[in-house]
Design a protein around this motif. Structure first.
Motif, PDB file in Angstrom:
ATOM      1  N   LEU A  17       0.196  -1.122   0.156  1.00 24.32           N
ATOM      2  CA  LEU A  17      -0.194   0.069  -0.080  1.00 24.32           C
ATOM      3  C   LEU A  17       0.755   1.194  -0.152  1.00 24.32           C
ATOM      4  O   LEU A  17       0.879   2.254  -0.272  1.00 24.32           O
ATOM      5  N   ARG A  19       3.437   2.183  -1.274  1.00 26.41           N
ATOM      6  CA  ARG A  19       4.084   1.407  -3.131  1.00 26.41           C
ATOM      7  C   ARG A  19       3.319   2.433  -3.566  1.00 26.41           C
ATOM      8  O   ARG A  19       3.722   3.097  -4.714  1.00 26.41           O
ATOM      9  N   ARG A  20       2.569   2.773  -3.547  1.00 22.37           N
ATOM     10  CA  ARG A  20       1.139   3.495  -4.686  1.00 22.37           C
ATOM     11  C   ARG A  20       1.022   4.594  -4.070  1.00 22.37           C
ATOM     12  O   ARG A  20       1.049   4.914  -3.179  1.00 22.37           O
ATOM     13  N   LYS A  28      -5.846   7.864   0.565  1.00 21.03           N
ATOM     14  CA  LYS A  28      -4.933   6.794   1.142  1.00 21.03           C
ATOM     15  C   LYS A  28      -5.937   5.808   2.830  1.00 21.03           C
ATOM     16  O   LYS A  28      -5.953   4.806   2.602  1.00 21.03           O
TER      17      LYS A  28
END
Length: 78
Positions: A17, A19-20, A28
């Motif tokens: 998560l 990395r996104r 988020k």
């Protein structure tokens, strides 16, 4: 007994998560709740612990090192 050498699924999901990229306010936090079934506070507690875990560094060195730099920059601002 030796500690586990690999990260669990939840720990891997937390790093994935991170990395996104997220766009828009609350995106988020919504992903944290919906995909990981965690409160944002608990998520950041787990993430912070992962940054000190050598298994996390071995699993995803780019993400962990980036987040360690961000954490250190924030600490030095205080």
């Amino acid at each position: 007994m030796e500690p586990p050498t690999e990260l669990g699924r939840r720990e891997q999901a937390v790093l994935a998560l991170e990395r996104r990229g997220f766009f828009g306010p609350g995106a988020k936090e919504r992903a944290i709740r919906e995909e990981l079934d965690l409160s944002p506070v608990r998520y950041y507690q787990l993430l912070n612990a992962l940054l000190d875990d050598e298994r996390a560094l071995a699993h995803d060195p780019v993400t962990v090192n980036r987040l360690r730099r961000v954490r250190e920059a924030r600490r030095s601002e205080r």
